[in-house]
Enzyme design. Structure first.
Site, mmCIF file in Angstrom:
data_model
loop_
_atom_site.group_PDB
_atom_site.id
_atom_site.type_symbol
_atom_site.label_atom_id
_atom_site.label_comp_id
_atom_site.label_asym_id
_atom_site.label_seq_id
_atom_site.Cartn_x
_atom_site.Cartn_y
_atom_site.Cartn_z
ATOM 1 N N SER A 572 -70.766 -18.429 19.331
ATOM 2 C CA SER A 572 -71.364 -18.910 18.261
ATOM 3 C C SER A 572 -72.481 -18.211 17.696
ATOM 4 C CB SER A 572 -71.346 -20.518 18.124
ATOM 5 O OG SER A 572 -72.011 -20.638 16.987
ATOM 6 N N TYR A 585 -73.999 -28.833 21.685
ATOM 7 C CA TYR A 585 -72.906 -27.880 21.092
ATOM 8 C C TYR A 585 -73.934 -26.218 21.369
ATOM 9 C CZ TYR A 585 -70.217 -24.786 18.288
ATOM 10 O OH TYR A 585 -69.419 -23.786 17.624
#
Length: 695
Positions: A572, A585
């Site tokens: 990401s 996350y």
């Protein structure tokens, strides 16, 4: 004036032929996949003159009877087809007649005519079937097949000595039918059966009559035998228990696939049916396997003989692998010698054979474990295995009623390296970029993972759709195609046992794994103080630990195969971009990002590339965003949830929303040959988030 065209799907002769073909081809007792051909003769108006002309409709080259449709038929004018007999230059030049078929085509001609077209056109019967039933081939390969044919059928079925398929065989069968008006068909030595009839129904009945009477004769002879046709069981070669057998197969499969791909990459298939396991446990396994297959349809797909790993079931995996490598080296040397013998004989006839296509086996037999078969795709590999099961059935039938006596080696070579067969191979379309590669994608039942799986399948890969939810994984795989294209499996990536089981399932389905995409993930959007230990552990278990487990188990397969491969992490932009309320996350994404670098450094010596993709938030189609993450992130940024994708787009340099298909495109690019020299790379797919620039 408009006239009915000869290939119209509503033509009654065509409709009856297709229906008969589908019935015959739908029963494996009658013929093997893509084996045999059927035909019908009739009249239809010439679209130019309007006058009725006689036509031949016959299954085209490469078609399958069980799934045949009208478009799979070749359509030829019978007057021109029959006239070819007057210009036939003789056996030494019979291959030239195949090109002449093109001058007999009616209209657009339909499918390409096969080598057996002459048989159907020249035999004086309105309907003709040529089939490859196991029972018929058993009779055709029996040492005293001619005498047995007379014993079973009297003068109703005539024996035809082996002759390579072609124009001369068509002339031979036509002459035999003319000389034997009482006959309903013939047994083609070393090959199969042919039957004919005045109506489509009569032709089908006669085909089935020949097949069933041959079956009944074999069964009756088997009942009167005291000994098994393959000999007694070899002590120590009995099938392993089910679970142990499947585990052993999964451990051996990557090694065997690597060996079978020495000359060219192959996809694999595994079979441990009772027919195979019984054959592998018998004392006569080695001599019978050495004789090879006989029917041209068989050995064109299985090669002339299999590789047999002659080790008892008590051998360890390591001992079996050692035996495998030695057997593979011997097989390659033996096949090269076979090629040189056949090529020398061809040159003595004034022919120049095609170059050797590869010396690796297509069929590998491991006693106690099963059969591994290989091909350019999953369907080809699976069908090769099915054909060798046919060959086992043929050998058992022939040994039950007589002695198995396949056609001579030089005749096999003439078929395998036939110029017409080579031309057929050359006409095949170029493979897709990821053909012969097996991909495993985690979290692939929805969102980014599903888009990746879809793109990889579209580019030719076999795909294993892995997801926590088996039902969703199975449904997503079904959208990609049959089980020859994709399968769905359950995989909890946070469980070592589940990951290992999933890799075993993938390996048994396709022979191995070449491309692994670590995509499974989830996210909880919470501030530092709101993030619990459970939140932290859950996200790290799925993404950091899960990626590690999947990569480790996949790397074992990749190394055993020795074919290189790709591991791709869907990380990401958050792995380098510090956003609010996202600590668990983003931290685990940073962990994944560094795994890419660490594994690239460690696995490079094995030819394994490890790269990553860093997307921005993918809202559309995302399971993560739909599960609450989207609402939380929208609240953080103060925008309506339905506008979150637009918000993300506006903060990028390109002002574009990132979609699952954009991530899938990056994965495909990284795994393509264009990036063959790239590893340890992270590719941003974020439409340009300056704060996430890599540096």
């Amino acid at each position: 004036m408009t006239h009915q065209t000869a290939d119209a799907t509503d033509h009654p002769t065509v409709a009856a032929l297709v229906a008969r073909s589908n019935r015959l081809g739908g029963d494996p007792r009658n013929t093997n996949y893509a084996g045999g051909n059927t035909s019908a003769k009739g009249t239809a108006p010439d679209p130019v003159t309007g006058q009725d002309i006689e036509l031949l409709w016959v299954k085209g080259s490469g078609g399958d009877l069980g799934t045949l449709q009208p478009k799979g038929l070749a359509v030829l004018r019978l007057d021109r087809m029959r006239a070819l007999a007057d210009v036939y230059p003789g056996l030494d030049r019979e291959d030239e007649m195949v090109a002449a078929f093109d001058y007999c085509l009616h209209g657009k001609g339909g499918a390409a005519p096969s080598i057996d077209t002459a048989m159907h056109g020249l035999v004086d019967a309105p309907h003709v079937d040529h089939l490859h039933p196991d029972s018929g081939i058993a009779l055709a390969t029996a040492a005293d097949g001619e005498a047995l044919t007379r014993e079973i059928f009297g003068d109703q079925v005539v024996w035809v000595p082996w002759r390579r398929p072609g124009f001369q065989l068509g002339l031979d069968i036509a002459a035999i039918k003319a000389k034997n008006p009482q006959a309903i068909g013939c047994i083609l030595g070393g090959h199969g059966i042919t039957a004919w009839g005045d109506t489509s129904e009569e032709c089908e009945e006669r085909s089935l009559d020949i097949i069933r009477r041959a079956e009944d004769f074999i069964v009756s002879r088997a009942a009167s035998r005291d000994a098994h046709p393959f000999g007694p069981q070899r002590p120590g070669y009995e099938p392993l228990p089910d679970d142990e057998r499947r585990a052993r197969a999964a451990a051996l499969a990557p090694v065997i696939r690597g060996l079978a791909s020495f000359d060219a990459p192959q996809v694999g298939h595994f079979t441990d049916s009772s027919v195979v396991l019984d054959f592998l446990a018998r004392e006569r396994l080695l001599p019978l396997a050495e004789l090879g297959t006989s029917c041209p349809d068989h050995f064109l797909r299985t090669k002339v003989k299999p590789l047999v790993v002659d080790v008892p079931t008590s051998a360890t995996v390591e001992e079996t692998v050692t035996a495998l490598r030695a057997a593979h080296a011997a097989y390659r040397a033996d096949y090269a010698a076979y090629y040189e013998r056949g090529a020398a004989a061809a040159r003595a006839r004034g022919e120049e054979p095609p170059a050797m296509r590869g010396a690796d086996p297509t069929i590998v037999l491991v006693p106690g474990v099963g059969m591994f078969s290989y091909g350019r795709n999953k369907q080809t590999a699976r069908v090769a295995g099915e054909f060798y099961v046919n060959a086992i059935n043929v050998m058992r039938g022939a040994e039950t009623i007589s002695t198995y006596a396949p056609i001579a080696e030089d005749e096999k070579f003439r078929i395998e390296y036939w110029a017409l067969e080579e031309a057929k191979l050359q006409r095949m379309p170029a493979p897709k970029p990821l053909a012969m590669r097996v991909a495993l994608v985690t979290g692939a039942a929805s969102g980014i993972g599903k888009a990746i799986a879809t793109r990889l399948a579209a580019e030719g890969a076999c795909v294993v759709v892995a997801d926590l939810d088996l039902a969703k994984a199975t449904a997503a795989a079904a959208e990609l195609g049959s089980a020859d294209v994709a399968i769905g499996i359950a995989m909890d990536v946070s469980s070592e046992a589940a990951v290992q089981a999933g890799l075993r399932e993938a390996v048994l389905a396709f022979g191995g794994v070449d491309l692994v995409v670590n995509n499974a993930g989830l996210s909880l959007s919470r501030s530092l103080f709101e993030t619990t230990e459970a939140d932290w552990d859950l996200q790290h278990n799925v993404m950091a630990k899960g990626s590690f487990l999947v990569s480790r188990e996949a790397a074992r397969v990749l190394v055993d195969q020795g074919l290189g491969g790709d591991i791709v992490y869907i990380s990401s932009k958050n792995s380098v971009f510090a956003g609010p309320n996202n600590i668990a996350y983003s931290a685990t994404k940073a962990d994944q990002a560094h795994q890419v670098r660490l594994l690239a450094a460690e696995l490079g010596e094995h030819g394994i590339r490890v790269n990553g993709v860093n997307p921005d938030g993918v809202v559309r189609g995302s399971g993560i965003f739909a599960s609450g993450w989207g609402a939380n992130r929208a609240a953080v940024y103060g925008v309506p949830e339905e506008k979150l994708g637009e918000f993300y787009a506006q903060r990028t340099l390109l002002k574009r929303e990132v979609l699952p298909e954009n991530v899938a495109a990056a994965v495909f690019a990284l795994c393509s040959s264009d990036f063959s020299h790239t590893t340890g790379l992270h590719v941003p797919v974020d439409a340009g988030v300056a704060a996430a620039f890599l540096r």
